[in-house]
Write a protein that holds these residues in place. Structure first.
Motif, PDB file in Angstrom:
ATOM      1  N   ALA A   1      34.223  43.440  -3.796  1.00  0.00           N
ATOM      2  CA  ALA A   1      33.675  42.592  -2.946  1.00  0.00           C
ATOM      3  C   ALA A   1      32.499  42.476  -2.739  1.00  0.00           C
ATOM      4  CB  ALA A   1      34.998  42.317  -2.368  1.00  0.00           C
ATOM      5  N   SER A   2      31.902  43.751  -2.590  1.00  0.00           N
ATOM      6  CA  SER A   2      30.720  43.822  -2.924  1.00  0.00           C
ATOM      7  C   SER A   2      29.537  43.720  -3.299  1.00  0.00           C
ATOM      8  CB  SER A   2      30.367  44.982  -1.862  1.00  0.00           C
ATOM      9  OG  SER A   2      29.502  46.166  -2.953  1.00  0.00           O
ATOM     10  N   ASN A   3      30.318  43.554  -4.652  1.00  0.00           N
ATOM     11  CA  ASN A   3      29.484  42.645  -5.705  1.00  0.00           C
ATOM     12  C   ASN A   3      28.957  41.499  -4.907  1.00  0.00           C
ATOM     13  OD1 ASN A   3      28.106  45.251  -6.841  1.00  0.00           O
ATOM     14  ND2 ASN A   3      29.677  45.336  -8.340  1.00  0.00           N
ATOM     15  N   ARG A   4      29.946  40.982  -4.474  1.00  0.00           N
ATOM     16  CA  ARG A   4      29.377  39.315  -4.993  1.00  0.00           C
ATOM     17  C   ARG A   4      28.270  38.806  -4.405  1.00  0.00           C
ATOM     18  NH1 ARG A   4      33.931  36.042  -4.018  1.00  0.00           N
ATOM     19  NH2 ARG A   4      32.308  34.325  -4.256  1.00  0.00           N
ATOM     20  N   VAL A   5      27.653  39.553  -3.424  1.00  0.00           N
ATOM     21  CA  VAL A   5      26.193  39.336  -2.876  1.00  0.00           C
ATOM     22  C   VAL A   5      25.522  39.635  -3.798  1.00  0.00           C
ATOM     23  CG1 VAL A   5      24.324  40.660  -1.474  1.00  0.00           C
ATOM     24  CG2 VAL A   5      26.311  41.024  -0.762  1.00  0.00           C
ATOM     25  N   TRP A   6      25.258  40.870  -5.267  1.00  0.00           N
ATOM     26  CA  TRP A   6      24.264  40.763  -6.469  1.00  0.00           C
ATOM     27  C   TRP A   6      24.247  39.713  -6.964  1.00  0.00           C
ATOM     28  CZ3 TRP A   6      21.785  42.733  -2.850  1.00  0.00           C
ATOM     29  CH2 TRP A   6      21.790  44.193  -1.933  1.00  0.00           C
ATOM     30  N   ALA A   7      26.160  38.965  -7.540  1.00  0.00           N
ATOM     31  CA  ALA A   7      25.803  37.865  -8.282  1.00  0.00           C
ATOM     32  C   ALA A   7      25.280  36.849  -7.346  1.00  0.00           C
ATOM     33  CB  ALA A   7      27.263  38.257  -8.735  1.00  0.00           C
ATOM     34  N   ALA A   8      25.704  36.960  -6.984  1.00  0.00           N
ATOM     35  CA  ALA A   8      24.971  35.599  -5.956  1.00  0.00           C
ATOM     36  C   ALA A   8      23.781  35.392  -5.682  1.00  0.00           C
ATOM     37  CB  ALA A   8      25.713  35.355  -4.400  1.00  0.00           C
ATOM     38  N   GLN A   9      22.998  36.511  -5.505  1.00  0.00           N
ATOM     39  CA  GLN A   9      21.856  37.656  -5.386  1.00  0.00           C
ATOM     40  C   GLN A   9      20.467  36.457  -6.699  1.00  0.00           C
ATOM     41  OE1 GLN A   9      20.050  39.981  -2.960  1.00  0.00           O
ATOM     42  NE2 GLN A   9      17.964  40.177  -3.544  1.00  0.00           N
ATOM     43  N   VAL A  10      21.752  37.581  -7.648  1.00  0.00           N
ATOM     44  CA  VAL A  10      20.610  37.176  -9.091  1.00  0.00           C
ATOM     45  C   VAL A  10      20.911  35.720  -9.347  1.00  0.00           C
ATOM     46  CG1 VAL A  10      22.651  37.682 -10.963  1.00  0.00           C
ATOM     47  CG2 VAL A  10      20.424  38.009 -11.414  1.00  0.00           C
ATOM     48  N   VAL A  11      22.142  34.782  -9.239  1.00  0.00           N
ATOM     49  CA  VAL A  11      22.275  33.377  -9.551  1.00  0.00           C
ATOM     50  C   VAL A  11      20.957  32.384  -8.854  1.00  0.00           C
ATOM     51  CG1 VAL A  11      23.568  31.338  -8.880  1.00  0.00           C
ATOM     52  CG2 VAL A  11      24.625  33.654 -10.589  1.00  0.00           C
ATOM     53  N   LEU A  12      20.412  32.741  -7.248  1.00  0.00           N
ATOM     54  CA  LEU A  12      19.646  32.143  -6.383  1.00  0.00           C
ATOM     55  C   LEU A  12      18.569  32.518  -6.844  1.00  0.00           C
ATOM     56  CD1 LEU A  12      21.133  32.568  -3.379  1.00  0.00           C
ATOM     57  CD2 LEU A  12      22.333  30.892  -4.076  1.00  0.00           C
ATOM     58  N   LYS A  13      18.494  33.479  -7.697  1.00  0.00           N
ATOM     59  CA  LYS A  13      17.133  33.989  -7.978  1.00  0.00           C
ATOM     60  C   LYS A  13      16.473  33.463  -8.920  1.00  0.00           C
ATOM     61  CE  LYS A  13      14.236  37.625  -9.920  1.00  0.00           C
ATOM     62  NZ  LYS A  13      14.249  37.753 -11.317  1.00  0.00           N
ATOM     63  N   HIS A  14      17.513  32.967 -10.198  1.00  0.00           N
ATOM     64  CA  HIS A  14      17.633  32.141 -11.325  1.00  0.00           C
ATOM     65  C   HIS A  14      17.089  30.849 -11.127  1.00  0.00           C
ATOM     66  CE1 HIS A  14      18.115  35.213 -15.042  1.00  0.00           C
ATOM     67  NE2 HIS A  14      18.184  35.171 -14.143  1.00  0.00           N
ATOM     68  N   LEU A  15      17.582  30.424  -9.870  1.00  0.00           N
ATOM     69  CA  LEU A  15      17.646  29.332  -9.453  1.00  0.00           C
ATOM     70  C   LEU A  15      16.168  28.268  -9.173  1.00  0.00           C
ATOM     71  CD1 LEU A  15      20.949  28.296  -7.857  1.00  0.00           C
ATOM     72  CD2 LEU A  15      20.064  27.264 -10.567  1.00  0.00           C
ATOM     73  N   LEU A  16      15.390  29.511  -7.788  1.00  0.00           N
ATOM     74  CA  LEU A  16      14.520  29.295  -7.306  1.00  0.00           C
ATOM     75  C   LEU A  16      13.357  29.372  -8.527  1.00  0.00           C
ATOM     76  CD1 LEU A  16      15.516  31.369  -4.157  1.00  0.00           C
ATOM     77  CD2 LEU A  16      14.607  28.756  -4.447  1.00  0.00           C
ATOM     78  N   GLU A  17      13.280  30.571  -8.852  1.00  0.00           N
ATOM     79  CA  GLU A  17      12.377  31.076 -10.121  1.00  0.00           C
ATOM     80  C   GLU A  17      12.171  29.333 -11.162  1.00  0.00           C
ATOM     81  OE1 GLU A  17      12.676  35.405 -11.526  1.00  0.00           O
ATOM     82  OE2 GLU A  17      13.945  34.216 -12.255  1.00  0.00           O
ATOM     83  N   ASP A  18      13.009  28.654 -11.244  1.00  0.00           N
ATOM     84  CA  ASP A  18      13.153  27.765 -12.437  1.00  0.00           C
ATOM     85  C   ASP A  18      12.636  25.992 -11.427  1.00  0.00           C
ATOM     86  OD1 ASP A  18      13.674  28.324 -14.377  1.00  0.00           O
ATOM     87  OD2 ASP A  18      14.776  27.126 -14.697  1.00  0.00           O
ATOM     88  N   MET A  19      12.454  26.314  -9.609  1.00  0.00           N
ATOM     89  CA  MET A  19      11.968  24.781  -8.826  1.00  0.00           C
ATOM     90  C   MET A  19      10.004  25.436  -8.552  1.00  0.00           C
ATOM     91  SD  MET A  19      15.097  25.827  -6.302  1.00  0.00           S
ATOM     92  CE  MET A  19      15.066  23.777  -5.377  1.00  0.00           C
ATOM     93  N   ARG A  20       9.845  26.059  -8.971  1.00  0.00           N
ATOM     94  CA  ARG A  20       8.494  26.603  -8.829  1.00  0.00           C
ATOM     95  C   ARG A  20       7.927  26.531  -9.223  1.00  0.00           C
ATOM     96  NH1 ARG A  20       7.763  33.401  -8.783  1.00  0.00           N
ATOM     97  NH2 ARG A  20       8.676  33.693 -10.215  1.00  0.00           N
TER      98      ARG A  20
END
Ligand code: CP
Length: 324
Positions: free
Chosen positions: A305-324
Motif C-alpha cells: 500500500a505504501s508503494n502506491r505512492v511511487w507507482a503513482a509518482q512515476v506515472v505522473l512524472k512520465h505524463l508531465l514529462e510528455d507535456m513539456r
C-alpha cells in the motif's frame, strides 16, 4: 506517456519503470519542479483510501496542485446517456461535467467501478472512454470497470523490491482467488494478470493463476497464462502470492458456489518457497485472507500500500514529462 489506462500505455520496459519508481522512493522530491503551475483533478465515483491518498501525495511530491472531487457524494447526479431528455433524477450531463473539469486541470484521474450487470457495457469501458473524450486532457485510471493499473504497477514494484539481487532465477508469482460475501469486480485481478503476463513475457517473473471452476477471468487478460483450479497445487513452490476475490466473468457478476476451502492461511504457506503475500486492500480478515498471515512477516500488504505512492509518482512524472 500520453495517458495511463493500462499496461499498453507504458513505453519503456517494465523493469525500467520499476527501477525509476524505486529511485523516486529513495529521493521523492527530486522532480518537485516538474508539476509547478499545473493541476491534477482526482475524480471518485466510488470510495477509496489508498488510491486517493497515495496519488495526492505523489502529486504533491512533483509540485502539482491537486483537487479531489467525490463525485458520488459532492457532485451533481450525472447523466451518461446520449440523446435523452433529462427530466429524471440526473442534473448534469457527463459532456459538460468532464469538459469543465478538463478546463480546470492539466491531468484528470478517474475512478469508476463497473455495475456488474451488463458484461458488454462494463467491458467496453464506455464510461471511462466517454469521460476521457469529453475531458480532453491526459487521464489516469484510478480503477475503471475492468482495470486498476496503478495497483498492478505497485504490485510489480513490491515484488521486484522483495526479490533480492542474489536470486539467479525469476520469482514464481501466483494470483490466487479468495472467498468473499459479496460480488466484487474483476478489475484488480484482470489488471494484475495483464501486467504480470507482460512481466512474464519480458522475462521478469513466472506467472500463474489459481481460481475455482466458474471464476476464470476474461481471456483478454489471461490468454497464455496457466490457470489451476486447485489452490494448494498452484501455490506449491510460489515466491509471491497475490490474494484477491472476484466475481464470475462467465456468469457475469455471479458468485458460483465453491465447495473447497480457498482461504489462504499460514499452514498453507508451508508448501511454498517461503512465499510473501500481497493483497491490494481493503481486506476482510479471516474471510479473504487469514489474520495469521496478515499479522506475520509473510505479509507485504502495508509495504504494498505504501508503494502506491511511487507507482503513482512515476506515472505522473512520465505524463508531465510528455507535456513539456
Ligand atoms: N487498493 C485500492 O485501490 O485501495 P482503495 O480502494 O482504498 O483506493
Amino acid at each position: 506517456m500520453k495517458q495511463f489506462f493500462s499496461v499498453q500505455d507504458v513505453q519503456v520496459p517494465l523493469s525500467e519503470l520499476v527501477i525509476e519508481a524505486l529511485k523516486l522512493k529513495q529521493d521523492p522530491f527530486q522532480f518537485h519542479e516538474l508539476g509547478k503551475f499545473r493541476t491534477i483533478g482526482l475524480i471518485f465515483l466510488n470510495p477509496s483510501l489508498r488510491t486517493r491518498m497515495s496519488t495526492q501525495k505523489a502529486a504533491a511530491n512533483l509540485g502539482l496542485n491537486c483537487m479531489v472531487l467525490n463525485m458520488d457524494k459532492d457532485g451533481w447526479a450525472l447523466e451518461t446517456r446520449e440523446g435523452v431528455i433529462m427530466d429524471g433524477t440526473t442534473v448534469e450531463h457527463m459532456r459538460e461535467a468532464a469538459a469543465v473539469m478538463g478546463s480546470y486541470c492539466d491531468i484528470l484521474g478517474l475512478r469508476s467501478f463497473p455495475k456488474l450487470k451488463n458484461r458488454e457495457e462494463d467491458y467496453s469501458e464506455e464510461f471511462y472512454k466517454k469521460f476521457a473524450s469529453y475531458a480532453g486532457v491526459p487521464m489516469v485510471n484510478l480503477e475503471s470497470a475492468t482495470r486498476h493499473p496503478l495497483q498492478s504497477l505497485t504490485d510489480l514494484i513490491t515484488i521486484q523490491e522483495n526479490w533480492t539481487k542474489n536470486h539467479t532465477r525469476k520469482p514464481k508469482v501466483v494470483l490466487a482467488w479468495a472467498p468473499h460475501i459479496k460480488a466484487l469486480p474483476q478489475a484488480v485481478p484482470n489488471s494484475f494478470a495483464e501486467w504480470m503476463r507482460e512481466a512474464d513475457q519480458q522475462g521478469l517473473i513466472e506467472f500463474s493463476i489459481a481460481n475455482p471452476a466458474g471464476y476464470d477471468l476474461s481471456p483478454e487478460f489471461t490468454a497464455g497464462v496457466p490457470v489451476v483450479h486447485d489452490l494448494d497445487q498452484a501455490i506449491a513452490g510460489a515466491d509471491f502470492i497475490s490474494v484477491k476475490n472476484w466475481s464470475s466473468f462467465e456468469d457475469y457478476g455471479a458468485m458460483p458456489s465453491v465447495e473447497e476451502n480457498w482461504l489462504l492461511d499460514s499452514a498453507r504457506l508451508k508448501s511454498t518457497n517461503q512465499a510473501k503475500v500481497l493483497h491490494c486492500l481493503p481486506v476482510r480478515r479471516d474471510l479473504e485472507l487469514a489474520s495469521n498471515i496478515l499479522d506475520s512477516e509473510d505479509s507485504l500488504v502495508i509495504q504494498e500500500a505504501s508503494n502506491r505512492v511511487w507507482a503513482a509518482q512515476v506515472v505522473l512524472k512520465h505524463l508531465l514529462e510528455d507535456m513539456r
